[in-house]
Scaffold this motif. Structure first.
Motif, PDB file in Angstrom:
ATOM      1  N   ASP A  97      64.607  97.388  58.383  1.00  0.00           N
ATOM      2  CA  ASP A  97      65.730  96.555  57.897  1.00  0.00           C
ATOM      3  C   ASP A  97      65.831  96.508  56.382  1.00  0.00           C
ATOM      4  O   ASP A  97      66.334  95.534  55.813  1.00  0.00           O
TER       5      ASP A  97
ATOM      6  N   GLU B 217      73.220  89.670  57.249  1.00  0.00           N
ATOM      7  CA  GLU B 217      71.911  89.830  56.626  1.00  0.00           C
ATOM      8  C   GLU B 217      72.081  90.645  55.353  1.00  0.00           C
ATOM      9  O   GLU B 217      72.725  91.699  55.365  1.00  0.00           O
ATOM     10  N   ASN B 218      71.526  90.164  54.243  1.00  0.00           N
ATOM     11  CA  ASN B 218      71.560  90.920  52.999  1.00  0.00           C
ATOM     12  C   ASN B 218      70.371  91.873  52.943  1.00  0.00           C
ATOM     13  O   ASN B 218      69.221  91.448  53.000  1.00  0.00           O
TER      14      ASN B 218
ATOM     15  N   ASP C 156      76.777  87.576  62.396  1.00  0.00           N
ATOM     16  CA  ASP C 156      75.525  87.275  61.719  1.00  0.00           C
ATOM     17  C   ASP C 156      75.428  88.208  60.514  1.00  0.00           C
ATOM     18  O   ASP C 156      75.628  89.417  60.652  1.00  0.00           O
TER      19      ASP C 156
ATOM     20  N   SER D  48      70.412  99.161  63.301  1.00  0.00           N
ATOM     21  CA  SER D  48      70.310  97.958  62.489  1.00  0.00           C
ATOM     22  C   SER D  48      69.037  97.919  61.662  1.00  0.00           C
ATOM     23  O   SER D  48      68.938  97.164  60.701  1.00  0.00           O
TER      24      SER D  48
END
Length: 403
Positions: free
Chosen positions: A391, A349-350, A347, A368
């Motif tokens: 995040d 995520e930017n 997976d 994370s």
């Protein structure tokens, strides 16, 4: 239990500063080929949240500071971090204040620093006139005291440094005749104890999990100038080496060879991870990279998940193991791809970085959702440190650290 590579020959940071644009371009190119790994010393989530049977041990790997000039903050946990500028500094309050724990003596200048955790770190010093390495220093009490190891030979140039435990490190060097050497430093009554390598001619990247067990990758260059890697393992401090063969992924041709092997770290003596890229060494065809996992102390390796997503700078494995790109030059677009492997699936995520970064950032990943990023100012006089606990959605500036 970690490894980092140092430049073959070294120049003072003042030269880097005067050639800042060239350094950045070179570093961007280097990152495109291989991204140095580092580790975050934290357990990522509770066992109830795990999606696989992967152990809870965090991968260990050295964080290198000073590889491309001064700067970069390596945060080990929420409180403790290190940075290398005109001196080696350490924080114990989350980056708000910094204490100098090492600075060069007369006629010397600081080189690279190698951080294992909050207590153990090593650094190099160079002669300020000749740029020859003069010594290695080690602390195992957070920089309160240092042990000096006089450099083995002015004609030996550092290739890699791998920290085996709280006392010792494995050093690979290349001499003025391009012959490679391997030394255990600080492991016996002798400061330097030489071991053997599979062959003396060639380049090596070493990763040791103890004073006896470790790995080396021998780099071959063929007539086309393409590199291929061969993986070896020792269990007797380098007296003997056994060649290891990584199983090829299903969609990679049988004629392909590893064109890069990089250790992501071991969580304990049995479980570890590496990343391998494959290509055709007779052409410039490059295939995907894959994660490999061992559960028997590195004797055998199995593919873990599908191909690593392209253009990712950070890899989190199965919620437990966080591996971050040390100097992740991601200034273009202000984003970094965060790839998470959970139950065999990726997976991505930017994560958006702070918008006002003046230079390419140095990224530390604790989990994370808890990230730190530092970047130098445009005049090279300081570096700004930020953190995010959601995040990367919001960033808070913690400090401005003078260089």
């Amino acid at each position: 239990m970690s490894t980092v590579m140092s430049p073959h020959r070294h120049k003072s940071w003042s030269l880097y500063l005067r050639k800042g644009a060239l350094v950045l371009c070179f570093s961007l190119l280097l990152i495109g080929i291989t991204v140095s790994s580092a580790f975050a010393n934290t357990h990522a989530q509770s066992a109830a949240a795990a999606t696989s049977t992967t152990s809870q041990d965090t991968l260990q790997n050295v964080i290198q500071l000073g590889g491309a000039g001064p700067g970069g903050v390596a945060m080990i946990d929420k409180k403790v971090g290190w940075t290398l500028t005109s001196a080696l500094r350490r924080t114990s309050d989350g980056g708000k204040t910094w204490q100098t724990v090492a600075q060069p003596a007369d006629q010397e200048m600081l080189g690279q620093a190698y951080v294992l955790n909050g207590q153990v770190a090593w650094y190099l010093t160079y002669d300020s006139q000749t740029y020859a390495i003069t010594a290695l220093y080690r602390t195992n009490d957070g920089g309160q005291t240092w042990k000096r190891f006089a450099w083995i030979d002015a004609n030996q140039y550092l290739q890699t440094l791998s920290v085996a435990d709280n006392q010792s490190a494995w050093i690979s060097t290349s001499d003025s005749n391009s012959v490679s050497h391997l030394f255990l430093v600080g492991g016996t009554s002798q400061d330097w104890q030489e071991a053997t390598l599979p062959a003396q001619n060639g380049s090596y990247y070493n990763y040791f999990t103890s004073q006896t067990t470790g790995y080396t990758t021998f780099v071959n260059s063929n007539d086309n100038g393409n590199n291929s890697y061969t993986l070896y393992r020792t269990s007797d401090s380098g007296q003997n080496w056994a060649q290891l063969n990584l199983p090829l992924p299903a969609n990679v041709p049988a004629t392909a060879a590893p064109t890069n092997i990089r250790f992501l770290g071991f969580g304990n003596q049995q479980e570890g991870y590496l990343i391998a890229a494959f290509g055709d060494t007779n052409s410039y065809t490059i295939y995907n990279s894959y994660i490999y996992r061992t559960q028997d102390g590195g004797q055998t390796w199995q593919i873990d998940g599908g191909a690593v997503p392209a253009n990712t700078r950070v890899i989190q494995i199965d919620n437990w193991h966080v591996v971050n790109a040390a100097f992740a030059f991601v200034a273009i677009g202000g984003k970094v791809g965060f790839a998470s492997l959970q139950a065999g699936s990726w997976d991505v995520e930017n994560v958006t970085l702070p918008s006002n970064l003046a230079a390419a950032p140095f990224l530390s990943v604790l989990s994370s959702n808890h990230l730190f990023v530092s970047a130098g100012t445009s005049d090279y006089t300081a570096q700004n440190l930020y953190d995010s606990q959601n995040d990367g959605q919001n960033w808070h500036q913690i400090a401005s650290i003078p260089n």
